[in-house]
Enzyme design. Structure first.
Site, PDB file in Angstrom:
ATOM      1  N   LYS A   1       0.827  -1.206   0.000  1.00 21.90           N
ATOM      2  CA  LYS A   1       0.000   0.000   0.000  1.00 21.90           C
ATOM      3  C   LYS A   1       0.866   1.263   0.000  1.00 21.90           C
ATOM      4  O   LYS A   1       0.497   2.284  -0.572  1.00 21.90           O
ATOM      5  CB  LYS A   1      -0.890  -0.016   1.243  1.00 21.90           C
ATOM      6  CG  LYS A   1      -1.901   1.105   1.235  1.00 21.90           C
ATOM      7  CD  LYS A   1      -2.870   0.999   2.365  1.00 21.90           C
ATOM      8  CE  LYS A   1      -3.873   2.138   2.295  1.00 21.90           C
ATOM      9  NZ  LYS A   1      -4.787   2.114   3.429  1.00 21.90           N
TER      10      LYS A   1
ATOM     11  N   LYS B   1      -7.525   5.168   3.800  1.00 15.65           N
ATOM     12  CA  LYS B   1      -7.968   3.767   3.750  1.00 15.65           C
ATOM     13  C   LYS B   1      -8.798   3.491   2.499  1.00 15.65           C
ATOM     14  O   LYS B   1      -8.948   2.361   2.084  1.00 15.65           O
ATOM     15  CB  LYS B   1      -8.833   3.433   4.985  1.00 15.65           C
ATOM     16  CG  LYS B   1      -8.156   3.659   6.326  1.00 15.65           C
ATOM     17  CD  LYS B   1      -7.128   2.597   6.624  1.00 15.65           C
ATOM     18  CE  LYS B   1      -6.507   2.771   8.007  1.00 15.65           C
ATOM     19  NZ  LYS B   1      -5.250   2.011   8.131  1.00 15.65           N
TER      20      LYS B   1
END
Length: 492
Positions: free
Chosen positions: A111, A380
């Site tokens: 990520k 997120k």
């Protein structure tokens, strides 16, 4: 525990140990040595899992933390900074939790390698922040990345590009634990491999694993030998988690016998944060309470903004000598989080995990600091990404700060529908990121695209029903508007 239950527990444990040994026998020697250390940690966790039944807290024993155990940030900031803050910086290392993949945002790989602002990734911004500190104060703050077996190879390839930056970068790997079959309570792995039939057999066991992995890797001792005293730990996707000199000074200015060994940054809860862990007083200790530990009957109470007013940002300042002491004594007491999963083939498994903040109760003179919301800026979802890419924030030396032109300090509430979930899709739907300086609330659902230089103000709701498409034209200004139906503007 009855005699029968005790026998059953022993059987489960013996079977688990046999299976783990059999798995180790399928590995080559260097890999087996690393995995043996991992499995030692797993055995401890599994042993405790078999003994604990039901929620790990008794609701009646929960109290609000005493006033002085959670300090307002302004009080800490009011102390000011000494002239020699560089001396404190030289005793600090920054640890970023870098074990997660970008799958929830439709990306392959770590990520931390997703671009979030002006082509900069999470990792780029982190390196820029620390390099700026090191240059501004002639300091030597190293960056430590806790990778997982999912992110390690890709991250190490990228680290080459920071060779000429003024930041030392270290990495270590968190453990690799076996997923266990919910019925048999045995590992589902057939061997130590990570591919093929074993692709879903392993997991990184939550960030509570940092203490053991950090010690096992030798990095803890290395940093102590270099004179480091504290680490600042945070999630790499929290763009608000920069090194705060006032908190650092507060830690360093305590008398040696009253040294605060653990600071957890908390911030005021809003309706969007109802699931975040909170600080409580329990058995005379400050303790982190996560939603997974709450008995079902009390979940609504846990989510209430009135009873539990703050939540854990997972920005943590932790004493290195204290970690060393607790690891050596095996005294780090972390509650087990049992995370049930259903794999692609329908198999039900469980993952045993721990949280880094749960260790707060094992440290001396632990403290919560109630920080401004700006220190909690996690990315997120694509909705979060839209906020940090917009003109609501300005970027300076890797740090994002709320634009001075925004008249109120709260971030807008943004909810983008499923067409925007994947980053690639998301980027295709915006010719340029809209002006959001005066936005309060944005909801977008369905097949919607935005032209160049769109401006959004107040509350804007755009809903394209199934089969319809809405193109917001270039230069449009939407203020307190609901747009629905079908809107297409084509070049003639």
């Amino acid at each position: 525990m009855t005699e029968f239950q005790e026998k059953l527990r022993q059987q489960h444990e013996e079977s688990m140990h046999r299976e783990l040994e059999a798995l180790l026998n399928t590995a080559n020697k260097p890999e087996a040595e690393i995995s043996r250390k991992d499995f030692d940690g797993f055995k401890k966790l599994f042993h405790r899992f078999l003994q604990v039944k039901g929620p790990s807290v008794e609701w009646e024993k929960i109290n609000r933390p005493p006033e002085d155990s959670i300090q307002p940030y302004d009080k800490i900031k009011a102390k000011g900074l000494p002239d020699n803050i560089a001396a404190s910086l030289n005793k600090l290392a920054v640890v970023k939790l870098n074990g997660g993949l970008g799958t929830s945002m439709g990306c392959k790989g770590p990520k931390s390698l997703i671009s979030v602002r002006n082509e900069n990734t999470f990792l780029d911004l982190t390196v820029q922040q620390i390099e700026h500190l090191n240059k501004a104060f002639h300091a030597d703050v190293p960056l430590v990345l806790m990778n997982s077996f999912n992110t390690d190879d890709d991250t190490k390839k990228i680290l080459q590009k920071y060779k000429h930056h003024q930041v030392k970068i270290h990495t270590f790997n968190q453990s690799r634990y076996p997923r266990i079959n919910k019925e048999s309570l045995l590992p589902i792995a057939k061997n130590m491999g990570l591919t093929g039939e074993n692709a879903e057999a392993w997991y990184p066991p939550g960030h509570g694993d940092i203490y053991a992995s950090f010690a096992n890797s030798g990095l803890l001792d290395k940093l102590l030998a270099e004179g480091k005293e504290y680490i600042f730990v945070s999630n790499i996707d929290n763009l608000g988690a920069t090194v705060d000199l006032f908190i650092l000074h507060h830690l360093m200015s305590q008398p040696a016998d009253k040294r605060c060994e653990f600071i957890m940054e908390v911030t005021d809860k809003t309706r969007a944060d109802v699931k975040g862990g909170t600080l409580i007083q329990y058995d005379d200790h400050l303790r982190l309470l996560e939603i997974a530990q709450v008995p079902k009957a009390h979940v609504d109470e846990f989510k209430s903004v009135t009873k539990f007013k703050i939540f854990n940002t997972n920005n943590l300042w932790i004493s290195l000598p204290a970690i060393k002491r607790l690891q050596e004594k095996n005294a780090m007491d972390l509650e087990i989080i049992v995370n049930p999963k259903t794999l692609d083939g329908g198999l039900n498994v469980i993952q045993l995990e721990t949280a880094v903040g749960a260790a707060i109760k094992s440290f001396n003179n632990a403290l919560g600091v109630n920080v401004p919301r700006s220190r909690f800026l996690p990315v997120k979802t694509s909705s979060d990404l839209l906020l940090v890419m917009s003109n609501l924030y300005s970027l300076d030396a890797g740090s994002l700060t709320m634009s001075k032109q925004r008249e109120f300090p709260t971030t807008p509430h943004v909810k983008l529908g499923s067409s925007f979930t994947k980053v690639q899709e998301f980027l295709k739907r915006f010719e340029s990121i809209p002006d959001m300086l005066e936005l309060d609330h944005l909801t977008v659902s369905g097949d919607v695209t935005f032209g160049k230089n769109v401006s959004l103000k107040g509350t804007v709701i755009i809903i394209a029903n199934h089969g319809d498409r809405i193109d917001i034209p270039a230069g449009a200004m939407l203020e307190n508007k609901i747009v629905s139906g079908n809107l297409r503007i084509l070049d003639h």
